[in-house]
Scaffold this motif. Structure first.
Motif, mmCIF file in Angstrom:
data_model
loop_
_atom_site.group_PDB
_atom_site.id
_atom_site.type_symbol
_atom_site.label_atom_id
_atom_site.label_comp_id
_atom_site.label_asym_id
_atom_site.label_seq_id
_atom_site.Cartn_x
_atom_site.Cartn_y
_atom_site.Cartn_z
ATOM 1 N N ARG A 126 0.831 -1.197 0.000
ATOM 2 C CA ARG A 126 0.000 0.000 0.000
ATOM 3 C C ARG A 126 0.867 1.249 0.000
ATOM 4 N NH1 ARG A 126 -5.517 -1.116 -0.819
ATOM 5 N NH2 ARG A 126 -6.110 -2.924 0.408
ATOM 6 N N ALA A 127 0.305 2.313 -0.534
ATOM 7 C CA ALA A 127 0.995 3.603 -0.500
ATOM 8 C C ALA A 127 0.770 4.260 0.859
ATOM 9 C CB ALA A 127 0.460 4.498 -1.617
ATOM 10 N N HIS A 128 1.818 4.869 1.386
ATOM 11 C CA HIS A 128 1.692 5.571 2.651
ATOM 12 C C HIS A 128 1.077 6.946 2.399
ATOM 13 C CE1 HIS A 128 5.012 3.087 4.855
ATOM 14 N NE2 HIS A 128 4.314 2.348 4.015
ATOM 15 N N ASP A 129 0.245 7.386 3.335
ATOM 16 C CA ASP A 129 -0.313 8.737 3.251
ATOM 17 C C ASP A 129 -0.379 9.306 4.660
ATOM 18 O OD1 ASP A 129 -2.580 7.657 4.496
ATOM 19 O OD2 ASP A 129 -3.633 7.369 2.596
ATOM 20 N N GLU A 130 -1.091 10.432 4.805
ATOM 21 C CA GLU A 130 -1.110 11.113 6.099
ATOM 22 C C GLU A 130 -1.824 10.300 7.180
ATOM 23 O OE1 GLU A 130 -4.655 12.346 3.687
ATOM 24 O OE2 GLU A 130 -2.490 12.143 3.361
ATOM 25 N N ARG A 131 -2.569 9.288 6.786
ATOM 26 C CA ARG A 131 -3.280 8.469 7.772
ATOM 27 C C ARG A 131 -2.465 7.253 8.207
ATOM 28 N NH1 ARG A 131 -8.491 7.382 4.289
ATOM 29 N NH2 ARG A 131 -6.784 7.128 2.788
ATOM 30 N N THR A 132 -1.310 7.051 7.598
ATOM 31 C CA THR A 132 -0.470 5.912 7.935
ATOM 32 C C THR A 132 0.168 6.095 9.310
ATOM 33 O OG1 THR A 132 0.033 5.515 5.598
ATOM 34 C CG2 THR A 132 1.527 4.555 7.213
ATOM 35 N N THR A 133 0.171 5.020 10.107
ATOM 36 C CA THR A 133 0.862 5.046 11.396
ATOM 37 C C THR A 133 1.996 4.028 11.357
ATOM 38 O OG1 THR A 133 -0.638 3.379 12.340
ATOM 39 C CG2 THR A 133 -1.243 5.699 12.605
ATOM 40 N N VAL A 134 3.056 4.323 12.105
ATOM 41 C CA VAL A 134 4.217 3.438 12.164
ATOM 42 C C VAL A 134 4.558 3.200 13.634
ATOM 43 C CG1 VAL A 134 6.631 3.105 11.530
ATOM 44 C CG2 VAL A 134 5.099 4.326 9.965
ATOM 45 N N ARG A 135 4.810 1.937 13.980
ATOM 46 C CA ARG A 135 5.196 1.622 15.363
ATOM 47 C C ARG A 135 6.110 0.410 15.369
ATOM 48 N NH1 ARG A 135 3.019 -2.894 17.436
ATOM 49 N NH2 ARG A 135 0.933 -3.645 16.882
ATOM 50 N N ASP A 136 6.715 0.163 16.551
ATOM 51 C CA ASP A 136 7.580 -1.000 16.697
ATOM 52 C C ASP A 136 6.753 -2.285 16.665
ATOM 53 O OD1 ASP A 136 9.756 0.642 16.947
ATOM 54 O OD2 ASP A 136 9.782 0.595 19.139
ATOM 55 N N VAL A 137 7.396 -3.367 16.241
ATOM 56 C CA VAL A 137 6.755 -4.676 16.171
ATOM 57 C C VAL A 137 6.993 -5.414 17.484
ATOM 58 C CG1 VAL A 137 6.851 -6.931 15.051
ATOM 59 C CG2 VAL A 137 6.880 -4.850 13.662
ATOM 60 N N ALA A 138 5.917 -5.948 18.081
ATOM 61 C CA ALA A 138 6.053 -6.688 19.343
ATOM 62 C C ALA A 138 6.367 -8.161 19.093
ATOM 63 C CB ALA A 138 4.764 -6.560 20.155
ATOM 64 N N ASP A 139 5.767 -8.752 18.070
ATOM 65 C CA ASP A 139 5.973 -10.166 17.757
ATOM 66 C C ASP A 139 6.666 -10.293 16.417
ATOM 67 O OD1 ASP A 139 4.487 -12.215 19.658
ATOM 68 O OD2 ASP A 139 3.213 -10.433 19.524
ATOM 69 N N HIS A 140 7.692 -11.138 16.352
ATOM 70 C CA HIS A 140 8.370 -11.365 15.081
ATOM 71 C C HIS A 140 7.415 -12.082 14.129
ATOM 72 C CE1 HIS A 140 11.243 -12.856 12.107
ATOM 73 N NE2 HIS A 140 12.051 -11.889 12.541
ATOM 74 N N PRO A 141 7.428 -11.725 12.837
ATOM 75 C CA PRO A 141 6.498 -12.355 11.896
ATOM 76 C C PRO A 141 6.611 -13.865 11.803
ATOM 77 C CG PRO A 141 8.164 -11.039 10.744
ATOM 78 C CD PRO A 141 8.222 -10.675 12.185
ATOM 79 N N ASP A 142 7.797 -14.429 12.078
ATOM 80 C CA ASP A 142 7.925 -15.889 12.042
ATOM 81 C C ASP A 142 7.043 -16.548 13.099
ATOM 82 O OD1 ASP A 142 9.694 -15.668 9.981
ATOM 83 O OD2 ASP A 142 11.495 -16.037 11.186
ATOM 84 N N GLU A 143 6.877 -15.870 14.248
ATOM 85 C CA GLU A 143 6.003 -16.390 15.293
ATOM 86 C C GLU A 143 4.542 -16.325 14.853
ATOM 87 O OE1 GLU A 143 6.199 -17.659 18.654
ATOM 88 O OE2 GLU A 143 8.075 -18.251 17.696
ATOM 89 N N LEU A 144 4.176 -15.218 14.197
ATOM 90 C CA LEU A 144 2.790 -15.035 13.784
ATOM 91 C C LEU A 144 2.421 -15.905 12.592
ATOM 92 C CD1 LEU A 144 2.379 -11.173 14.145
ATOM 93 C CD2 LEU A 144 2.102 -12.963 15.859
ATOM 94 N N ASP A 145 3.404 -16.487 11.931
ATOM 95 C CA ASP A 145 3.151 -17.298 10.749
ATOM 96 C C ASP A 145 2.968 -18.778 11.083
ATOM 97 O OD1 ASP A 145 2.787 -17.505 7.964
ATOM 98 O OD2 ASP A 145 4.829 -18.214 7.699
ATOM 99 N N ARG A 146 2.964 -19.134 12.350
ATOM 100 C CA ARG A 146 2.795 -20.533 12.731
ATOM 101 C C ARG A 146 1.387 -21.011 12.362
ATOM 102 N NH1 ARG A 146 4.916 -21.306 18.790
ATOM 103 N NH2 ARG A 146 4.485 -23.467 18.213
ATOM 104 N N PRO A 147 1.260 -22.173 11.717
ATOM 105 C CA PRO A 147 -0.066 -22.649 11.289
ATOM 106 C C PRO A 147 -1.077 -22.709 12.424
ATOM 107 C CG PRO A 147 1.640 -23.953 10.239
ATOM 108 C CD PRO A 147 2.338 -23.073 11.236
ATOM 109 N N VAL A 148 -0.641 -23.123 13.623
ATOM 110 C CA VAL A 148 -1.594 -23.254 14.726
ATOM 111 C C VAL A 148 -2.128 -21.894 15.163
ATOM 112 C CG1 VAL A 148 -0.806 -25.464 15.634
ATOM 113 C CG2 VAL A 148 0.392 -23.377 16.302
ATOM 114 N N LEU A 149 -1.336 -20.825 14.995
ATOM 115 C CA LEU A 149 -1.828 -19.486 15.300
ATOM 116 C C LEU A 149 -2.681 -18.955 14.154
ATOM 117 C CD1 LEU A 149 -2.039 -16.962 16.977
ATOM 118 C CD2 LEU A 149 0.252 -16.293 16.218
ATOM 119 N N ARG A 150 -2.325 -19.321 12.936
ATOM 120 C CA ARG A 150 -3.116 -18.889 11.779
ATOM 121 C C ARG A 150 -4.567 -19.379 11.881
ATOM 122 N NH1 ARG A 150 -1.293 -17.400 6.319
ATOM 123 N NH2 ARG A 150 0.846 -16.639 6.427
#
Length: 257
Positions: free
Chosen positions: A128-152
């Protein structure tokens, strides 16, 4: 039991005609219906078994209504981020209930008519293109953790319309215009649109850990003849925490019918 007691539903008239010809050549003459599988076959009800060889985001209430006492439904309950075969048995005159098997189905999406386009993940607006409504913050969970099938599985229950892409440009997106995109080092995430998708997935990850990091086969669902879904953990009496589960899917999401 013979072929005359079997009914199969095919959406497109050409494959339906081919199926009739090839089954007849094999000496089998089941009823081949051309139409929307989500509607079922009312004139053939009740059915002892309903086996769906397509992926459905929700179990159609028509299937529940058309199932015989002691009957069973097997379906690939799909979301944009997960696929899970589920076995549902008649629990009372108005409901079916059962668990995920722990195995994916990965069937083609169910469609309402032959002209409805097949889902093409490559066509999605992954960046997506960033615009004035875009927010940016630090990531709490690494994406590899969130990609686990059991969590999906839990993500698919709560956010069936959201696609998770965890290779290449790591991102989430939904047809309502909500999106999230990680930096290359996965340290920060940019989010836009009406919902903050990455934040919701991280919240679900926390709930999943609080539940004891359950495997897929511990989840189940009870479905009414009206199409209401109540998801649970281990037993129908143990519903998932309040706020997790089916909500209206934003317009434009899920190409299935």
């Amino acid at each position: 039991m013979g072929a005359e007691r079997v009914t199969t539903v095919e959406l497109h008239p050409d494959p339906a005609a081919t199926a009739r010809e090839r089954l007849a050549a094999a000496g089998l003459r089941p009823t081949v219906v051309t139409g929307d599988g989500a509607v079922g076959v009312p004139h053939g009800a009740p059915s002892d078994r309903i086996i769906a060889t397509c992926g459905a985001p929700r179990v159609p209430g028509a299937w529940v209504s058309q199932l015989a006492d002691g009957g069973r439904i097997v379906v690939d309950l799909r979301s944009e981020s997960s696929s899970g075969l589920i076995v549902l048995d008649r629990s009372d005159p108005e409901h079916v209930s059962g668990r995920f098997t722990g195995r994916p189905g990965h069937f083609m999406w169910m469609r309402p008519d032959p002209d409805h386009p097949l889902r093409d993940p490559a066509a999605g607006p992954h960046v997506r293109a960033h615009d004035e409504r875009t927010t940016v913050r630090d990531v709490a969970d690494h994406p590899d953790e969130l990609d686990r099938p059991v969590l999906r599985t839990l993500v698919g229950i709560d956010l069936p319309e959201v696609e998770m892409l965890m290779t290449g440009v790591r991102s989430l997106y939904s047809g309502d215009g909500s999106w999230a995109q990680l930096t290359d080092d996965a340290s920060t995430v940019a989010q836009g649109g009406p919902r903050r998708l990455w934040g919701r997935v991280e919240t679900l990850a926390g709930i999943w850990r609080q539940l004891g990091s359950p495997d897929t086969d511990r989840y189940g669902v009870t479905v009414s003849s009206g199409g209401r879904h109540v998801f649970w953990l281990d037993a129908p009496s143990t519903a998932l925490p309040e706020g997790i589960g089916p909500r209206p899917i934003p317009q434009g999401d899920l190409l299935s019918g």
